[in-house]
Motif scaffolding. Structure first.
Motif, PDB file in Angstrom:
ATOM      1  N   LYS A 189     -29.810   4.250 -49.811  1.00 17.04           N
ATOM      2  CA  LYS A 189     -30.298   3.389 -48.725  1.00 17.04           C
ATOM      3  C   LYS A 189     -30.408   1.924 -49.157  1.00 17.04           C
ATOM      4  O   LYS A 189     -30.855   1.088 -48.384  1.00 17.04           O
ATOM      5  CB  LYS A 189     -31.662   3.895 -48.242  1.00 17.04           C
ATOM      6  CG  LYS A 189     -31.591   5.228 -47.547  1.00 17.04           C
ATOM      7  CD  LYS A 189     -32.971   5.615 -47.038  1.00 17.04           C
ATOM      8  CE  LYS A 189     -32.878   6.844 -46.202  1.00 17.04           C
ATOM      9  NZ  LYS A 189     -32.541   6.573 -44.818  1.00 17.04           N
ATOM     10  N   GLU A 214     -43.842   7.327 -51.357  1.00 22.31           N
ATOM     11  CA  GLU A 214     -43.607   8.619 -52.007  1.00 22.31           C
ATOM     12  C   GLU A 214     -43.401   8.412 -53.514  1.00 22.31           C
ATOM     13  O   GLU A 214     -43.918   9.179 -54.325  1.00 22.31           O
ATOM     14  CB  GLU A 214     -42.388   9.311 -51.389  1.00 22.31           C
ATOM     15  CG  GLU A 214     -42.163  10.712 -51.883  1.00 22.31           C
ATOM     16  CD  GLU A 214     -43.200  11.720 -51.421  1.00 22.31           C
ATOM     17  OE1 GLU A 214     -43.157  12.845 -51.929  1.00 22.31           O
ATOM     18  OE2 GLU A 214     -44.050  11.399 -50.567  1.00 22.31           O
ATOM     19  N   SER A 247     -33.100   6.251 -52.714  1.00 29.13           N
ATOM     20  CA  SER A 247     -33.281   4.797 -52.688  1.00 29.13           C
ATOM     21  C   SER A 247     -31.956   4.077 -52.924  1.00 29.13           C
ATOM     22  O   SER A 247     -31.655   3.083 -52.249  1.00 29.13           O
ATOM     23  CB  SER A 247     -34.294   4.385 -53.756  1.00 29.13           C
ATOM     24  OG  SER A 247     -34.313   2.991 -53.918  1.00 29.13           O
ATOM     25  N   GLN A 284     -41.318   4.317 -46.717  1.00 22.83           N
ATOM     26  CA  GLN A 284     -41.781   5.683 -46.975  1.00 22.83           C
ATOM     27  C   GLN A 284     -41.365   6.146 -48.373  1.00 22.83           C
ATOM     28  O   GLN A 284     -42.132   6.812 -49.063  1.00 22.83           O
ATOM     29  CB  GLN A 284     -41.229   6.647 -45.924  1.00 22.83           C
ATOM     30  CG  GLN A 284     -41.851   6.473 -44.551  1.00 22.83           C
ATOM     31  CD  GLN A 284     -41.126   7.286 -43.485  1.00 22.83           C
ATOM     32  OE1 GLN A 284     -39.898   7.387 -43.495  1.00 22.83           O
ATOM     33  NE2 GLN A 284     -41.902   7.853 -42.560  1.00 22.83           N
ATOM     34  N   LEU A 285     -40.153   5.769 -48.781  1.00 20.71           N
ATOM     35  CA  LEU A 285     -39.703   6.110 -50.125  1.00 20.71           C
ATOM     36  C   LEU A 285     -40.583   5.433 -51.181  1.00 20.71           C
ATOM     37  O   LEU A 285     -40.918   6.039 -52.200  1.00 20.71           O
ATOM     38  CB  LEU A 285     -38.241   5.708 -50.335  1.00 20.71           C
ATOM     39  CG  LEU A 285     -37.185   6.604 -49.702  1.00 20.71           C
ATOM     40  CD1 LEU A 285     -35.814   5.957 -49.811  1.00 20.71           C
ATOM     41  CD2 LEU A 285     -37.177   7.980 -50.342  1.00 20.71           C
ATOM     42  N   SER A 316     -34.176  11.186 -44.656  1.00 19.69           N
ATOM     43  CA  SER A 316     -34.688  10.612 -43.412  1.00 19.69           C
ATOM     44  C   SER A 316     -35.804   9.589 -43.645  1.00 19.69           C
ATOM     45  O   SER A 316     -36.289   8.976 -42.697  1.00 19.69           O
ATOM     46  CB  SER A 316     -35.200  11.729 -42.495  1.00 19.69           C
ATOM     47  OG  SER A 316     -36.302  12.375 -43.092  1.00 19.69           O
ATOM     48  N   TYR A 317     -36.204   9.373 -44.893  1.00 23.76           N
ATOM     49  CA  TYR A 317     -37.276   8.435 -45.204  1.00 23.76           C
ATOM     50  C   TYR A 317     -36.774   6.997 -45.091  1.00 23.76           C
ATOM     51  O   TYR A 317     -35.638   6.693 -45.433  1.00 23.76           O
ATOM     52  CB  TYR A 317     -37.782   8.648 -46.633  1.00 23.76           C
ATOM     53  CG  TYR A 317     -38.686   9.836 -46.847  1.00 23.76           C
ATOM     54  CD1 TYR A 317     -38.443  11.063 -46.243  1.00 23.76           C
ATOM     55  CD2 TYR A 317     -39.779   9.744 -47.686  1.00 23.76           C
ATOM     56  CE1 TYR A 317     -39.266  12.152 -46.463  1.00 23.76           C
ATOM     57  CE2 TYR A 317     -40.605  10.833 -47.915  1.00 23.76           C
ATOM     58  CZ  TYR A 317     -40.343  12.024 -47.295  1.00 23.76           C
ATOM     59  OH  TYR A 317     -41.173  13.092 -47.515  1.00 23.76           O
ATOM     60  N   THR A 318     -37.637   6.114 -44.649  1.00 25.20           N
ATOM     61  CA  THR A 318     -37.352   4.681 -44.671  1.00 25.20           C
ATOM     62  C   THR A 318     -37.632   4.170 -46.086  1.00 25.20           C
ATOM     63  O   THR A 318     -38.249   4.872 -46.897  1.00 25.20           O
ATOM     64  CB  THR A 318     -38.243   3.909 -43.676  1.00 25.20           C
ATOM     65  OG1 THR A 318     -39.609   4.024 -44.122  1.00 25.20           O
ATOM     66  CG2 THR A 318     -38.109   4.444 -42.258  1.00 25.20           C
ATOM     67  N   CYS A 319     -37.225   2.945 -46.364  1.00 21.99           N
ATOM     68  CA  CYS A 319     -37.503   2.363 -47.683  1.00 21.99           C
ATOM     69  C   CYS A 319     -39.010   2.305 -47.954  1.00 21.99           C
ATOM     70  O   CYS A 319     -39.455   2.571 -49.069  1.00 21.99           O
ATOM     71  CB  CYS A 319     -36.876   0.977 -47.803  1.00 21.99           C
ATOM     72  SG  CYS A 319     -35.066   1.019 -47.968  1.00 21.99           S
ATOM     73  N   CYS A 364     -32.552   0.565 -51.260  1.00 21.72           N
ATOM     74  CA  CYS A 364     -33.963   0.148 -51.250  1.00 21.72           C
ATOM     75  C   CYS A 364     -34.384  -0.521 -52.556  1.00 21.72           C
ATOM     76  O   CYS A 364     -35.346  -1.277 -52.574  1.00 21.72           O
ATOM     77  CB  CYS A 364     -34.878   1.347 -51.007  1.00 21.72           C
ATOM     78  SG  CYS A 364     -34.643   2.147 -49.415  1.00 21.72           S
ATOM     79  N   VAL A 370     -35.897  10.790 -55.348  1.00 23.65           N
ATOM     80  CA  VAL A 370     -36.320   9.585 -54.619  1.00 23.65           C
ATOM     81  C   VAL A 370     -35.471   8.400 -55.047  1.00 23.65           C
ATOM     82  O   VAL A 370     -35.035   7.587 -54.221  1.00 23.65           O
ATOM     83  CB  VAL A 370     -37.827   9.304 -54.840  1.00 23.65           C
ATOM     84  CG1 VAL A 370     -38.203   7.903 -54.381  1.00 23.65           C
ATOM     85  CG2 VAL A 370     -38.677  10.335 -54.115  1.00 23.65           C
ATOM     86  N   TYR A 423     -35.203  13.587 -48.916  1.00 22.08           N
ATOM     87  CA  TYR A 423     -35.701  12.231 -48.680  1.00 22.08           C
ATOM     88  C   TYR A 423     -34.740  11.388 -47.839  1.00 22.08           C
ATOM     89  O   TYR A 423     -34.956  10.198 -47.652  1.00 22.08           O
ATOM     90  CB  TYR A 423     -35.957  11.535 -50.024  1.00 22.08           C
ATOM     91  CG  TYR A 423     -36.985  12.250 -50.852  1.00 22.08           C
ATOM     92  CD1 TYR A 423     -38.337  12.167 -50.529  1.00 22.08           C
ATOM     93  CD2 TYR A 423     -36.624  13.035 -51.941  1.00 22.08           C
ATOM     94  CE1 TYR A 423     -39.291  12.822 -51.284  1.00 22.08           C
ATOM     95  CE2 TYR A 423     -37.573  13.695 -52.699  1.00 22.08           C
ATOM     96  CZ  TYR A 423     -38.903  13.589 -52.364  1.00 22.08           C
ATOM     97  OH  TYR A 423     -39.847  14.247 -53.104  1.00 22.08           O
TER      98      TYR A 423
END
Length: 125
Positions: free
Chosen positions: A111, A44, A108, A40-41, A35-38, A113, A104, A33
Motif C-alpha cells: 500500500k 496494528e 504496508s 489502521q496498519l 483491507s486495512y488503511t495505512c 505506507c 503488516v 491486512y
C-alpha cells in the motif's frame, strides 16, 4: 551415577528457553491486512510491536532463569535440572507476533505506507 548426571545435564540444556532473538517468525498471510488503511496498519503495527516487546522480555527472562537452574544443577545439586523447562507457550506467541510484524510490513509495502519494524531481523525475512 555419572551417566545419570550426564543424561540429566543433557536434558537440562535441551530444555532451556530460547533467546527471543533466536525465535523465528511464524507465517502469517499479509492478506489478513489487505483491507486495512495505512492508519489502521500503523495502529496494528504499534500494538503488535508492544506485545512482541513484552513477550521478548518474558522469553529472555525465562532463558536467564533456566541458565541459573542449569548452572545450579551442574555445580551444586543435579536434581535442580528438573526445574529447567523453558516456556514454549511464550515462544510460540512471540513467533506469531513476529509473523504478524512481517505480514503488516508486507501489507504496508503493497500500500506504500512506509511502515517498517526496527531491530534485528531473522535471516530470510
Amino acid at each position: 551415577m555419572r551417566n545419570l548426571g550426564i543424561v540429566v545435564l543433557g536434558a537440562a540444556l535441551a530444555g532451556c528457553a530460547s533467546s527471543a532473538a533466536d525465535i523465528a517468525p511464524a507465517y502469517v498471510s499479509p492478506v489478513a491486512y489487505q483491507s486495512y488503511t495505512c492508519q489502521q496498519l500503523a495502529l496494528e503495527a504499534q500494538s503488535i510491536s508492544t506485545r512482541a516487546a513484552t513477550l521478548s522480555g518474558a522469553q529472555d527472562s525465562q532463558r536467564t532463569k533456566d541458565g541459573v537452574a542449569t548452572a545450579a544443577a551442574i555445580v551444586i545439586f543435579w536434581p535442580a535440572a528438573f526445574f529447567v523447562g523453558g516456556d514454549k507457550q511464550t515462544a510460540a506467541e512471540l513467533s506469531q507476533m513476529k509473523g504478524q510484524m512481517v505480514a503488516v510490513e508486507q501489507a504496508s509495502i503493497a500500500k506504500k505506507c512506509g511502515i517498517q519494524f526496527q531491530g534485528p531481523r531473522p535471516p530470510g525475512t
